[in-house]
Design a protein around this motif. Sequence first.
Motif, mmCIF file in Angstrom:
data_model
loop_
_atom_site.group_PDB
_atom_site.id
_atom_site.type_symbol
_atom_site.label_atom_id
_atom_site.label_comp_id
_atom_site.label_asym_id
_atom_site.label_seq_id
_atom_site.Cartn_x
_atom_site.Cartn_y
_atom_site.Cartn_z
ATOM 1 N N VAL A 3 0.751 -0.836 -0.220
ATOM 2 C CA VAL A 3 0.009 -0.065 0.081
ATOM 3 C C VAL A 3 0.763 1.204 -0.011
ATOM 4 N N GLU A 4 1.912 0.994 1.002
ATOM 5 C CA GLU A 4 2.983 2.671 0.327
ATOM 6 C C GLU A 4 3.395 2.610 -0.709
ATOM 7 N N ALA A 5 3.728 1.514 -1.534
ATOM 8 C CA ALA A 5 4.236 1.702 -2.875
ATOM 9 C C ALA A 5 3.258 2.419 -3.780
ATOM 10 N N TRP A 6 1.897 1.948 -3.395
ATOM 11 C CA TRP A 6 1.127 2.870 -4.873
ATOM 12 C C TRP A 6 0.263 3.993 -3.982
ATOM 13 N N LEU A 7 0.249 3.788 -2.822
ATOM 14 C CA LEU A 7 0.142 5.366 -2.084
ATOM 15 C C LEU A 7 1.455 6.300 -2.574
ATOM 16 N N ASP A 8 2.517 5.735 -2.888
ATOM 17 C CA ASP A 8 3.933 6.939 -3.342
ATOM 18 C C ASP A 8 3.270 7.289 -5.176
ATOM 19 N N LYS A 9 3.215 6.297 -4.916
ATOM 20 C CA LYS A 9 2.984 6.002 -7.129
ATOM 21 C C LYS A 9 1.779 7.239 -7.537
ATOM 22 N N VAL A 10 1.108 6.687 -6.661
ATOM 23 C CA VAL A 10 -0.902 7.711 -6.112
ATOM 24 C C VAL A 10 -0.413 8.810 -6.014
ATOM 25 N N LYS A 11 0.515 9.334 -5.510
ATOM 26 C CA LYS A 11 0.759 10.414 -5.733
ATOM 27 C C LYS A 11 1.529 11.036 -6.225
ATOM 28 N N ALA A 12 2.662 10.484 -6.802
ATOM 29 C CA ALA A 12 3.104 10.927 -7.875
ATOM 30 C C ALA A 12 2.371 11.319 -9.465
ATOM 31 N N GLU A 13 1.648 10.617 -9.038
ATOM 32 C CA GLU A 13 0.460 10.947 -10.602
ATOM 33 C C GLU A 13 -0.306 12.209 -10.463
ATOM 34 N N ALA A 14 -0.288 12.040 -9.146
ATOM 35 C CA ALA A 14 -1.272 12.991 -8.657
ATOM 36 C C ALA A 14 -1.201 14.702 -8.362
ATOM 37 N N ALA A 15 0.280 14.706 -8.983
ATOM 38 C CA ALA A 15 1.375 15.894 -8.992
ATOM 39 C C ALA A 15 1.073 16.353 -10.515
ATOM 40 N N GLU A 16 1.433 15.207 -10.724
ATOM 41 C CA GLU A 16 1.557 15.321 -12.414
ATOM 42 C C GLU A 16 0.335 16.061 -12.881
ATOM 43 N N HIS A 17 -1.256 15.312 -12.605
ATOM 44 C CA HIS A 17 -2.498 15.328 -13.228
ATOM 45 C C HIS A 17 -2.367 17.230 -12.254
ATOM 46 N N ARG A 18 -1.805 17.334 -11.158
ATOM 47 C CA ARG A 18 -2.220 18.291 -11.443
ATOM 48 C C ARG A 18 -1.763 19.448 -11.907
ATOM 49 N N LEU A 19 -0.612 19.111 -12.083
ATOM 50 C CA LEU A 19 0.136 20.038 -13.154
ATOM 51 C C LEU A 19 -0.459 20.564 -14.562
ATOM 52 N N GLN A 20 -0.746 19.121 -14.889
ATOM 53 C CA GLN A 20 -1.400 18.998 -16.296
ATOM 54 C C GLN A 20 -2.443 20.036 -16.293
ATOM 55 N N ARG A 21 -3.278 19.529 -15.247
ATOM 56 C CA ARG A 21 -4.855 20.327 -15.340
ATOM 57 C C ARG A 21 -4.242 22.169 -15.093
ATOM 58 N N LEU A 22 -3.528 22.657 -14.160
ATOM 59 C CA LEU A 22 -2.826 23.417 -14.330
ATOM 60 C C LEU A 22 -2.790 24.271 -15.601
ATOM 61 N N ALA A 23 -1.857 24.197 -16.853
ATOM 62 C CA ALA A 23 -1.899 24.274 -17.724
ATOM 63 C C ALA A 23 -2.706 24.134 -18.749
ATOM 64 N N LEU A 24 -3.974 22.721 -18.613
ATOM 65 C CA LEU A 24 -5.078 23.799 -19.487
ATOM 66 C C LEU A 24 -6.091 24.600 -19.114
ATOM 67 N N ILE A 25 -5.561 24.644 -17.631
ATOM 68 C CA ILE A 25 -6.388 25.879 -17.354
ATOM 69 C C ILE A 25 -5.728 27.034 -18.637
#
Length: 958
Positions: free
Chosen positions: A428-450
């Motif tokens: 679960v810890e490894a998965w949470l690390d991956k999810v957090k990294a993806e969430a940070a990347e998705h946040r940057l993508q959404r900011l760029a889209l805005i």
Amino acid sequence: MFSFSNRNPSSEAPAVTPTSTKSHDPHPLDALTGGAFSAATSGERAARIREWLTRNPSPEQMQEVFKELGTRDKGAAKPLKEKLDELKRAKGQEILAAEWAGKGQALLALSKLNIADAMAWQRDAAKAGAPLSKEPLASVKVQLAERVKVIEDLQHRVQVQREAAVLLAQRIEVLSTKPWRDAQAVLEVLHADVQHWQAQAQELAADANWSSVDARFPPQLDASKAQLLVVWDAFAAALAQAVAAADDAGAALPPVLVWANELRAERGVPVEAPVQAQKPALDPAVHNEMRARAAQAVREALSKLEQEVGEGHGKASAGAASALRNALKEHGKLIDAALENQAHAALAAAGEMEGWQRWRADQLREELVIKAEGLLKRPAEHALGGRKMQDLLRQMREQWKQTDQGGAPNHALWKRFDEACNEAHKVVEAWLDKVKAEAAEHRLQRLALIEEVKAWGVANAGLTDWKAFSRSLHQFGDRWREAGHLGEKTFAELQPQWKEAIHGAAAPFEAAQKSSVERRHALIEEAVVLGAAPVLRIDAVKALQQRWQLEAQSVPLERKFEQKLWDAFRKPIDDAFNRKTEEREKAAASLSERDRIVLDAAKALEAANATGDAGKIRAAMSALDAALRGQAQAAAVVAAATDREQNRPVAKTEPAPDATETVAEPVNPAAVEAVAPATPDAPDAPGAAADESRAADTAGDTAAPAEPLDAVPAAPAVPAKPAPKPVVAMRGDDRPGMKKSEPAQAGRGGKFGDRRDAPRGAARPGDNKFEPRRDDRGPRPDARGDGRGDPRGGRFGDRPAYEERGPRLGDAAFRAQREALERAEFTLKKLAAQAHGEALTQLLTAWEKRDASQVPSVQELGSRVTAAGRGHWAQAIAGAPDGDASEALLRLEIAAEVPTPAEHISARRMLQLQLLTRRNDPPPAQTWGQDTARVLASAFDAGHARRVQNVLKVLLKR
């Protein structure tokens, strides 16, 4: 061959290849990455990037290289992206580790540590994704575990000390029942044990973690210490008094009864029996009241225990059982035996339930432990993902809590379960690390889209292609929805920014939609006015619909809303068309008199078809044809007029008609002609011309004019048709295959382009240059006199125009007569085929039996067989078999153009060659009757009969 070179072949100068003017300057980052940007292939670029990453470049350099290389070759930039993601995850892990390490150190710094807080720290850190297996969290985790272990050990030692104090008190009590000299012998050992117990109790209280022990343990230890000291002091004082009494006979005896009796025996004093205290007599009323209160208290505790046991409540039943025991201790002497037995039975049931629940709880805990340890032993192909593992662990921990609520806790099983869950939580810890990294990347993508939406809105503010505008907005919306998963907090932060950006970009389009909706509402009002008009204007409807289509194509709306507007626009026009259709259907529903007659005739034809009689079918078809032409209606009108004339009284002044003179019917012949116009296909009745001429003469010479009919309007008189002249002499057509009773048709003659009615060799109109051509003389005069010219045009203009037809049939009558005629024709064809087959079978049977009486009649054989031909066939069948029919059969097959059996194909080809040499002989198609008679005159053969049948099937139908 053509050369595609621009070079002149005659030139001897060598061809000059133009050099590229594009410069190949090295990339600024090429030297840093070891030539990754100048590599020829993607594989070489990826290899050089991996080699460069082994030198541990700085994150800033890696970010710059990824920014440049990511737009050119994503495959080569993939190792770089993985390295950057790993650095991001490591940085996030460091931040989390520092945060949770601070929390752990704060717990360790507390003087009073709660075990539940320490365990909650580890659980919450694992849920947050902190790396518990790495430093500094690993050391903090070990320190907390050690401290928790020390605290648990202190609590366990307190329980051990309590048991030791109880055992020491029991030893002292046992020594008080033995001789005092035995007690004096073990006094030193017992004193040492008591001192050791006190030292251990003081050591527990002096421990640094004593303040972290559960609050219930220190009072228990103090109570055990006080009780032990009281017992020990009383024992030591009684023993000292016993020793003194043994040395001095006048000393007081010890308070211990056994020791006092022993000393009395040594002194020679009689042993005193123990004096039992007499209970004071109680008042019976008071005693009964006490018994009632005691029984009431025990019954209340008993009912409570029975209720908890019946409902299966483990902890509640244990408390109720304890309350019942206390009630029995207090009031056991005042209750009766029956109530006491009932209480003991309830306590036994509660004990059984408590033991069963403890066993069942341990069994459930063991199952959970096995399940948790099994998570670590799963094969790789069946390993659970992070989300499923997290849900499963959470579910298992909830089940453990529920098990603890139903029974006493088991610390040994809990340790195994908790260790297995913590080990499985690493996934679960490894998965949470991956999810957090993806969430940070998705946040940057959404900011760029805005930001992209804002820039697009500014750049396309003046765009008028609203379809493209709407398409772009929808594409932005799809990209926002597909930008990946975000946490609730991050999504709540970005969603208002997205809405503000997209609404700002869509402002011009929304304004255009608003104005378009207003225009469409105006079109809807126009449609309502147009549909409510008494006369529906089709041109106005088409123009209005075209305006709507133009508006719909220019500005798109939301589909459902646009459909609602379209339905509102279409409804009044559809209603107007429906009203028009209903009126038309009402008009068509009312059948005219002619439609009724046609329908009756069609029904009669259907009935005749059902009988299968060809004569009835033809008669019904003739009646339907007469109804279609109006003759039946005319006959009905004439019959009605005749009945009226016969019923009217005759005037006395009217002369009697002569026996040889025909009296005209009181019917206007012009009216009859108008109702039932003559057709060239309908045969004239005998004497029709004479009747018409007499009717015309009588109409002009009769003294008393005929009374006009009510149902038939007056019409101008039509000139009667001239009677045909009798044919005196004519030349018959004696050509083969033609009828001699009909006159021969004259050949057209002349050259191409001559008129049929002009003599051969005569000049055509317009050949003379002084004579105008037909085109210059204007249109031909119309036979009808209306000046419109011949409707059929061309050289057939001298023919009479189409005759006047009756009123148009209704849809029902037209379809009924058409279907009836089709069925009748099909039935006649089927009957004719059956009759033809039966006649052919009868002919072959007559040939086989040599019986001329069985030869079918001329009518049965058809129109292709004459009476003379049928007679020849009968004579051939009646005579004795004679001759060979091989050549006749071949001629019949050639005439019918049917295949010949394989064994006779050579003979047929030879016969065809012979026929080509016989120039003046008639062909087989003209002599098939004589050939058939020749075959019938021969002997009957089954093979010949089949060949004859195949031939006559074709020849008799032509």
